[in-house]
Design a protein around this motif. Structure first.
Motif, PDB file in Angstrom:
ATOM      1  N   VAL A  21       3.725  10.115  -8.633  1.00 43.70           N
ATOM      2  CA  VAL A  21       4.639  10.119  -9.444  1.00 43.70           C
ATOM      3  C   VAL A  21       3.451  10.094 -10.216  1.00 43.70           C
ATOM      4  CG1 VAL A  21       7.462   9.457 -10.048  1.00 43.70           C
ATOM      5  CG2 VAL A  21       6.498   9.466  -8.433  1.00 43.70           C
ATOM      6  N   ALA A  22       3.451   9.126 -11.219  1.00 39.36           N
ATOM      7  CA  ALA A  22       3.653   8.425 -12.273  1.00 39.36           C
ATOM      8  C   ALA A  22       1.597   8.604 -12.423  1.00 39.36           C
ATOM      9  CB  ALA A  22       3.137   7.157 -12.137  1.00 39.36           C
ATOM     10  N   ALA A  23       0.634   8.579 -13.461  1.00 41.48           N
ATOM     11  CA  ALA A  23      -0.583   8.713 -14.080  1.00 41.48           C
ATOM     12  C   ALA A  23      -1.078   8.119 -13.391  1.00 41.48           C
ATOM     13  CB  ALA A  23      -0.230   8.322 -15.435  1.00 41.48           C
ATOM     14  N   ALA A  24      -0.516   6.421 -12.765  1.00 50.00           N
ATOM     15  CA  ALA A  24      -1.545   5.746 -12.385  1.00 50.00           C
ATOM     16  C   ALA A  24      -0.942   4.766 -11.503  1.00 50.00           C
ATOM     17  CB  ALA A  24      -3.064   5.166 -12.794  1.00 50.00           C
ATOM     18  N   SER A  25      -1.285   4.546 -10.415  1.00 53.38           N
ATOM     19  CA  SER A  25      -0.572   3.202  -9.627  1.00 53.38           C
ATOM     20  C   SER A  25      -1.886   2.221  -8.862  1.00 53.38           C
ATOM     21  CB  SER A  25       0.154   4.276  -8.989  1.00 53.38           C
ATOM     22  OG  SER A  25       0.907   3.384  -7.936  1.00 53.38           O
ATOM     23  N   ALA A  32       1.033  -0.898   0.240  1.00 52.27           N
ATOM     24  CA  ALA A  32       0.037   0.290  -0.304  1.00 52.27           C
ATOM     25  C   ALA A  32       1.052   1.357   0.305  1.00 52.27           C
ATOM     26  CB  ALA A  32      -0.599   0.319   1.396  1.00 52.27           C
ATOM     27  N   LEU A  33       1.711   1.575   1.080  1.00 53.71           N
ATOM     28  CA  LEU A  33       3.380   2.243   0.880  1.00 53.71           C
ATOM     29  C   LEU A  33       3.493   2.272  -0.503  1.00 53.71           C
ATOM     30  CD1 LEU A  33       5.456   3.497   3.440  1.00 53.71           C
ATOM     31  CD2 LEU A  33       6.052   3.431   1.151  1.00 53.71           C
ATOM     32  N   TRP A  34       3.791   1.967  -0.933  1.00 53.18           N
ATOM     33  CA  TRP A  34       4.445   2.399  -2.572  1.00 53.18           C
ATOM     34  C   TRP A  34       3.699   2.051  -3.664  1.00 53.18           C
ATOM     35  CZ3 TRP A  34       8.890   1.871  -5.465  1.00 53.18           C
ATOM     36  CH2 TRP A  34      10.710   1.340  -4.001  1.00 53.18           C
ATOM     37  N   ALA A  35       1.953   2.019  -3.527  1.00 52.41           N
ATOM     38  CA  ALA A  35       0.814   2.194  -4.429  1.00 52.41           C
ATOM     39  C   ALA A  35       0.796   3.853  -4.374  1.00 52.41           C
ATOM     40  CB  ALA A  35       0.483   1.043  -4.356  1.00 52.41           C
ATOM     41  N   ALA A  36       1.004   4.023  -2.838  1.00 47.04           N
ATOM     42  CA  ALA A  36       0.760   5.009  -2.253  1.00 47.04           C
ATOM     43  C   ALA A  36       1.167   6.053  -3.267  1.00 47.04           C
ATOM     44  CB  ALA A  36      -0.101   6.493  -1.217  1.00 47.04           C
ATOM     45  N   ALA A  37       2.858   6.076  -3.006  1.00 45.86           N
ATOM     46  CA  ALA A  37       4.167   6.953  -3.442  1.00 45.86           C
ATOM     47  C   ALA A  37       4.078   6.838  -5.441  1.00 45.86           C
ATOM     48  CB  ALA A  37       5.446   6.455  -3.073  1.00 45.86           C
ATOM     49  N   GLY A  38       3.490   5.309  -5.617  1.00 47.11           N
ATOM     50  CA  GLY A  38       3.172   5.823  -7.306  1.00 47.11           C
ATOM     51  C   GLY A  38       1.936   6.545  -7.832  1.00 47.11           C
TER      52      GLY A  38
END
Length: 356
Positions: free
Chosen positions: A80-84, A71-77
């Protein structure tokens, strides 16, 4: 590095009942890590790691990590990115389907998970890795086998970055872009090297040293130095290498820290167990772990109920699937359990003994 407190995973677990704020809790509740605002948001360390890996506003990120890191990495993504999206460490066919459905350009995954996906694309799915269209692979959560980064970069024709993550929160602390490169911390003062035989900074440029999270890496823990249980072998340079070993009462298997004391306590409650051996290997692409149990009475060797009791006890300890083998021989005298790590990762439970 000036402090009066040095903490281990066991210390973080013991203090979990009084920890406050948003906590990242290990799958077996062996530790609780208070998240700091520096772990989150557009300028958080994990978001910086994704940018260092080349991820930008046109990318779409799929995170195939377990909790609590996923969940932490998805929130960071998403910052930064268009979708995560976090899809978890699912089976490779389902992961392949998720990558195609979401139009992923970036995959965050463990090193062995990426190698397993590659093997299955070739051998089972009969698919070309290039067809996935991945531009970035971000590897984290495990000790990678030699030459993993270069091999994956060639197969996927993508940039491959290994991120050293906090073993308690799963959040990024440092990164490297090739198998031979040292770690580049994402901010000053996050990581240090400590002696194995005492609570003090490591002195010198050769030998084994334990990676530690220094006080600026976690303002919520009151100026403590936190031992990671991960050990690097220094080779003469004043840099922080990626860890190649683990040490202490927890063994890293498939991205999850397995508690040896909890195995000991669980087996001590089963009458007739004389000793045990935890055997860990990486014969193919993934880690495997088997608990080999020796009984003290011959009548228990072929008893399916006793074997079932052991399997049920282990399933309550960890999400990792542990195989169970029963030794044919009997040992009437009890002996301490042991760890045999064919990967060469785990050095032993006693830090002091490993320092010499």
């Amino acid at each position: 590095m000036t402090t009066t407190r040095w903490l281990t995973r066991d210390d973080l677990g013991a203090a979990a009942g009084g920890a406050t704020g948003l906590l990242q809790v290990a799958p077996d509740a062996s530790s609780a890590w208070p998240l700091d605002p520096g772990d989150l948001g557009a300028d958080g360390l994990t978001a910086r790691a994704l940018r260092a890996a080349g991820v930008g506003g046109r990318d779409r990120v799929v995170v195939a990590l377990g909790e609590p890191a996923g969940a932490l990495w998805a929130a960071a993504g998403a910052e930064v990115a268009a979708a995560s999206a976090s899809v978890g460490p699912r089976g490779r066919m389902r992961l392949h389907h998720a990558l195609r459905s979401l139009g992923a350009t970036t995959l965050v995954i463990t090193p062995t998970g990426a190698m397993d996906l590659l093997a299955r694309l070739h051998l089972e799915f009969l698919l070309d890795p290039l067809d996935l269209g991945l531009r970035h692979l971000v590897l984290t959560g495990e000790i990678a086998s030699p030459r993993t980064l270069g091999h994956l970069a060639g197969e996927f024709e993508a940039s491959v970055t290994e991120v050293y993550a906090n073993p308690y929160s799963g959040g990024a602390l440092a990164w490297r872009g090739s198998d031979a490169a040292p770690l580049t911390p994402l901010a000053d003062g996050l990581l240090g090297l400590a002696s194995l035989d005492g609570d003090s900074p490591f002195e010198g440029t050769d030998g084994l040293a334990e990676l530690v999270v220094t006080p600026s890496g976690h303002p919520a823990l009151g100026g403590a130095v936190v031992r990671t249980g991960q050990v690097a072998r220094l080779g003469g340079a004043a840099e922080i290498p990626a860890p190649s070993h683990t040490v202490g009462d927890h063994v890293l298997v498939r991205g999850v820290w397995l508690s040896l004391p909890r195995i000991e306590r669980a087996l001590s409650r089963i009458d007739g167990v004389s000793t045990w051996e935890l055997a860990v290997s990486r014969q193919g692409t993934l880690d495997s772990a088997t608990l080999r149990v020796t009984f003290g009475r011959a009548s228990l060797v072929g008893n399916p109920m006793w074997r079932s009791r052991i399997e049920q006890s282990l399933s309550a300890l960890t999400p990792i699937k542990l195989g169970v083998e029963v030794a044919a021989e009997v040992a009437e005298k009890a002996a301490p359990g042991t760890v045999t790590d064919a990967r060469g990762h785990h050095l032993g439970r006693d830090r002091t003994a490993m320092a010499h």
